[in-house]
Write a protein that holds these residues in place. Structure first.
Motif, PDB file in Angstrom:
ATOM      1  N   ALA A   1       0.808  -1.217   0.000  1.00  0.00           N
ATOM      2  CA  ALA A   1       0.000   0.000   0.000  1.00  0.00           C
ATOM      3  C   ALA A   1       0.843   1.269   0.000  1.00  0.00           C
ATOM      4  O   ALA A   1       0.299   2.375   0.066  1.00  0.00           O
ATOM      5  CB  ALA A   1      -0.926  -0.004   1.216  1.00  0.00           C
ATOM      6  N   GLY A   2       2.171   1.133  -0.073  1.00  0.00           N
ATOM      7  CA  GLY A   2       3.027   2.308  -0.118  1.00  0.00           C
ATOM      8  C   GLY A   2       3.222   2.950   1.242  1.00  0.00           C
ATOM      9  O   GLY A   2       2.964   2.351   2.287  1.00  0.00           O
ATOM     10  N   ALA A   3       3.659   4.208   1.224  1.00  0.00           N
ATOM     11  CA  ALA A   3       3.932   4.926   2.467  1.00  0.00           C
ATOM     12  C   ALA A   3       3.380   6.346   2.421  1.00  0.00           C
ATOM     13  O   ALA A   3       3.911   7.258   3.065  1.00  0.00           O
ATOM     14  CB  ALA A   3       5.435   4.959   2.728  1.00  0.00           C
ATOM     15  N   GLY A   4       2.315   6.530   1.668  1.00  0.00           N
ATOM     16  CA  GLY A   4       1.742   7.856   1.518  1.00  0.00           C
ATOM     17  C   GLY A   4       0.883   8.265   2.695  1.00  0.00           C
ATOM     18  O   GLY A   4       0.809   7.584   3.722  1.00  0.00           O
ATOM     19  N   THR A   5       0.224   9.386   2.534  1.00  0.00           N
ATOM     20  CA  THR A   5      -0.647   9.896   3.592  1.00  0.00           C
ATOM     21  C   THR A   5      -2.107   9.922   3.173  1.00  0.00           C
ATOM     22  O   THR A   5      -2.961  10.369   3.941  1.00  0.00           O
ATOM     23  CB  THR A   5      -0.214  11.318   4.000  1.00  0.00           C
ATOM     24  N   SER A   6      -2.409   9.455   1.972  1.00  0.00           N
ATOM     25  CA  SER A   6      -3.788   9.413   1.479  1.00  0.00           C
ATOM     26  C   SER A   6      -4.292   7.974   1.455  1.00  0.00           C
ATOM     27  O   SER A   6      -3.508   7.017   1.452  1.00  0.00           O
ATOM     28  CB  SER A   6      -3.873  10.012   0.071  1.00  0.00           C
ATOM     29  N   ALA A   7      -5.615   7.824   1.401  1.00  0.00           N
ATOM     30  CA  ALA A   7      -6.222   6.496   1.356  1.00  0.00           C
ATOM     31  C   ALA A   7      -5.902   5.810   0.027  1.00  0.00           C
ATOM     32  O   ALA A   7      -6.007   6.412  -1.047  1.00  0.00           O
ATOM     33  CB  ALA A   7      -7.733   6.613   1.536  1.00  0.00           C
ATOM     34  N   VAL A   8      -5.508   4.547   0.112  1.00  0.00           N
ATOM     35  CA  VAL A   8      -5.166   3.744  -1.075  1.00  0.00           C
ATOM     36  C   VAL A   8      -6.190   2.625  -1.211  1.00  0.00           C
ATOM     37  O   VAL A   8      -6.374   1.831  -0.285  1.00  0.00           O
ATOM     38  CB  VAL A   8      -3.759   3.137  -0.924  1.00  0.00           C
ATOM     39  N   PRO A   9      -6.900   2.531  -2.361  1.00  0.00           N
ATOM     40  CA  PRO A   9      -7.845   1.425  -2.526  1.00  0.00           C
ATOM     41  C   PRO A   9      -7.115   0.100  -2.728  1.00  0.00           C
ATOM     42  O   PRO A   9      -6.086   0.047  -3.418  1.00  0.00           O
ATOM     43  CB  PRO A   9      -8.636   1.822  -3.781  1.00  0.00           C
ATOM     44  N   VAL A  10      -7.599  -0.952  -2.089  1.00  0.00           N
ATOM     45  CA  VAL A  10      -7.016  -2.284  -2.255  1.00  0.00           C
ATOM     46  C   VAL A  10      -8.132  -3.278  -2.549  1.00  0.00           C
ATOM     47  O   VAL A  10      -9.265  -3.134  -2.065  1.00  0.00           O
ATOM     48  CB  VAL A  10      -6.240  -2.721  -0.982  1.00  0.00           C
ATOM     49  N   GLU A  11      -7.827  -4.289  -3.372  1.00  0.00           N
ATOM     50  CA  GLU A  11      -8.792  -5.328  -3.728  1.00  0.00           C
ATOM     51  C   GLU A  11      -8.099  -6.679  -3.760  1.00  0.00           C
ATOM     52  O   GLU A  11      -6.881  -6.763  -3.970  1.00  0.00           O
ATOM     53  CB  GLU A  11      -9.413  -5.060  -5.104  1.00  0.00           C
ATOM     54  N   ALA A  12      -8.871  -7.737  -3.564  1.00  0.00           N
ATOM     55  CA  ALA A  12      -8.338  -9.096  -3.650  1.00  0.00           C
ATOM     56  C   ALA A  12      -9.472 -10.052  -3.999  1.00  0.00           C
ATOM     57  O   ALA A  12     -10.586  -9.934  -3.462  1.00  0.00           O
ATOM     58  CB  ALA A  12      -7.679  -9.511  -2.346  1.00  0.00           C
ATOM     59  N   ASP A  13      -9.194 -10.977  -4.908  1.00  0.00           N
ATOM     60  CA  ASP A  13     -10.170 -12.001  -5.280  1.00  0.00           C
ATOM     61  C   ASP A  13      -9.965 -13.239  -4.415  1.00  0.00           C
ATOM     62  O   ASP A  13      -8.828 -13.671  -4.185  1.00  0.00           O
ATOM     63  CB  ASP A  13     -10.006 -12.367  -6.758  1.00  0.00           C
ATOM     64  N   ILE A  14     -11.070 -13.813  -3.922  1.00  0.00           N
ATOM     65  CA  ILE A  14     -10.999 -15.053  -3.158  1.00  0.00           C
ATOM     66  C   ILE A  14     -11.847 -16.107  -3.867  1.00  0.00           C
ATOM     67  O   ILE A  14     -12.902 -15.806  -4.429  1.00  0.00           O
ATOM     68  CB  ILE A  14     -11.474 -14.856  -1.704  1.00  0.00           C
ATOM     69  N   THR A  15     -11.368 -17.322  -3.848  1.00  0.00           N
ATOM     70  CA  THR A  15     -12.045 -18.420  -4.552  1.00  0.00           C
ATOM     71  C   THR A  15     -12.169 -19.625  -3.633  1.00  0.00           C
ATOM     72  O   THR A  15     -11.658 -19.625  -2.509  1.00  0.00           O
ATOM     73  CB  THR A  15     -11.265 -18.813  -5.815  1.00  0.00           C
ATOM     74  N   GLY A  16     -12.838 -20.655  -4.142  1.00  0.00           N
ATOM     75  CA  GLY A  16     -12.987 -21.876  -3.365  1.00  0.00           C
ATOM     76  C   GLY A  16     -13.929 -21.735  -2.198  1.00  0.00           C
ATOM     77  O   GLY A  16     -13.815 -22.467  -1.203  1.00  0.00           O
ATOM     78  N   LEU A  17     -14.875 -20.810  -2.284  1.00  0.00           N
ATOM     79  CA  LEU A  17     -15.802 -20.577  -1.185  1.00  0.00           C
ATOM     80  C   LEU A  17     -16.947 -21.583  -1.212  1.00  0.00           C
ATOM     81  O   LEU A  17     -17.394 -21.992  -2.293  1.00  0.00           O
ATOM     82  CB  LEU A  17     -16.365 -19.156  -1.268  1.00  0.00           C
ATOM     83  N   PRO A  18     -17.465 -21.982  -0.066  1.00  0.00           N
ATOM     84  CA  PRO A  18     -18.617 -22.894  -0.039  1.00  0.00           C
ATOM     85  C   PRO A  18     -19.896 -22.128  -0.409  1.00  0.00           C
ATOM     86  O   PRO A  18     -20.100 -20.988   0.029  1.00  0.00           O
ATOM     87  CB  PRO A  18     -18.657 -23.374   1.414  1.00  0.00           C
TER      88      PRO A  18
END
Length: 211
Positions: free
Chosen positions: A179-196
Motif C-alpha cells: 500500500a506504499g507509504a503515503g498519507t492518502s487512502a489507497v484502494p485495495v482489492e483481492a479475489d478469493i475463490t474456493g468458497l462454499p
C-alpha cells in the motif's frame, strides 16, 4: 576523723547539627514520546537532579549512536532546582521526517561530573496510526468474490491483506498487497475463490508496517 575530698564533676553533651545532603551526579531517564504526528512529537523523560541545580536537554538523532547530532533541545527554560527524586521534563519537537526512525536521550549536568550525563535512548517513528476501511464486495459467484477496502499508510511503508472465512475467527489470508507509504487512502482489492456455496463469509482488512 573523716577527710572530705573535692570531687570534680564534668558533663558532656552531643550536639547534633542538621545534615546537609551531599551532591550526586544527576540521573536522567528517557521515556516514550507522546502526541506523535507525521512530523512531530512531545519528548519526555525524568531527571533526578542529585540535590544540585541541573541543566537538562534532549538530544535527537536519526542514528542510534547520535553521530549526526541532528538537534539538541533545552528541556526547561531555566535549570531544574536542586532536588532529589525524579522530576518530569518534556518538550515538543517539529520538523521531523515522516517514517524515519529517531533516537532520543535525556542529558543532564549539575556540575558534579564535569560533563552531561546521558540516559539510555528511546526510539520512535513520526507517523499517525495506519487507517483501514473495509469496502463493499463485488463479483460474487457461488464460490468466489472480490473483496475491497482502503488503507491509509500515514507515512509508514505498509502492507495489507484480507483475512476471510466462514467464521469471524477464520485464518485464511489473501496475498499481501503493498500500500506504499503515503498519507492518502489507497484502494485495495483481492479475489478469493474456493468458497462454499450458500455460506456466510466474514472478512477483515489488516495492515502491517514494513520494517
Amino acid at each position: 576523723m573523716r577527710r572530705l575530698l573535692p570531687v570534680l564533676l564534668t558533663a558532656t553533651a552531643l550536639l547534633l547539627l542538621p545534615g546537609v545532603a551531599s551532591a550526586a551526579a544527576p540521573v536522567p531517564t528517557a521515556t516514550a514520546p507522546t502526541s506523535v504526528t507525521l512530523t512531530g512529537a512531545t519528548l519526555n523523560g525524568t531527571v533526578d537532579a542529585g540535590n544540585e541545580v541541573t541543566d537538562v536537554r534532549f538530544r535527537v538523532d536519526d542514528n542510534s549512536d547520535f553521530s549526526s547530532s541532528l538537534t539538541t533541545i533545552d528541556a526547561t527554560q531555566s535549570p531544574l532546582p536542586a532536588a532529589n527524586g525524579g522530576v518530569a521534563v518534556s518538550v515538543p519537537i517539529t520538523g521531523l521526517t515522516t517514517g524515519t526512525t529517531y533516537y532520543v536521550r535525556v542529558e543532564a549536568d549539575n556540575g558534579t561530573s564535569g560533563a552531561f550525563v546521558n540516559s539510555a535512548p528511546v526510539s520512535f517513528i513520526p507517523s499517525a496510526l495506519q487507517a483501514v476501511t473495509t469496502g463493499v464486495f463485488s463479483n460474487v459467484t457461488s464460490s468466489s468474490a472480490r473483496l475491497a477496502g482502503t488503507v491509509t499508510p500515514n507515512g509508514l511503508a505498509t502492507q495489507a491483506r484480507f483475512r476471510y472465512g466462514t467464521s469471524p475467527n477464520s485464518t485464511q489470508y489473501t496475498p499481501i498487497i503493498n500500500a506504499g507509504a503515503g498519507t492518502s487512502a489507497v484502494p485495495v482489492e483481492a479475489d478469493i475463490t474456493g468458497l462454499p456455496a450458500n455460506r456466510r463469509i466474514y472478512y477483515t482488512l489488516r495492515t502491517d508496517r514494513v520494517n
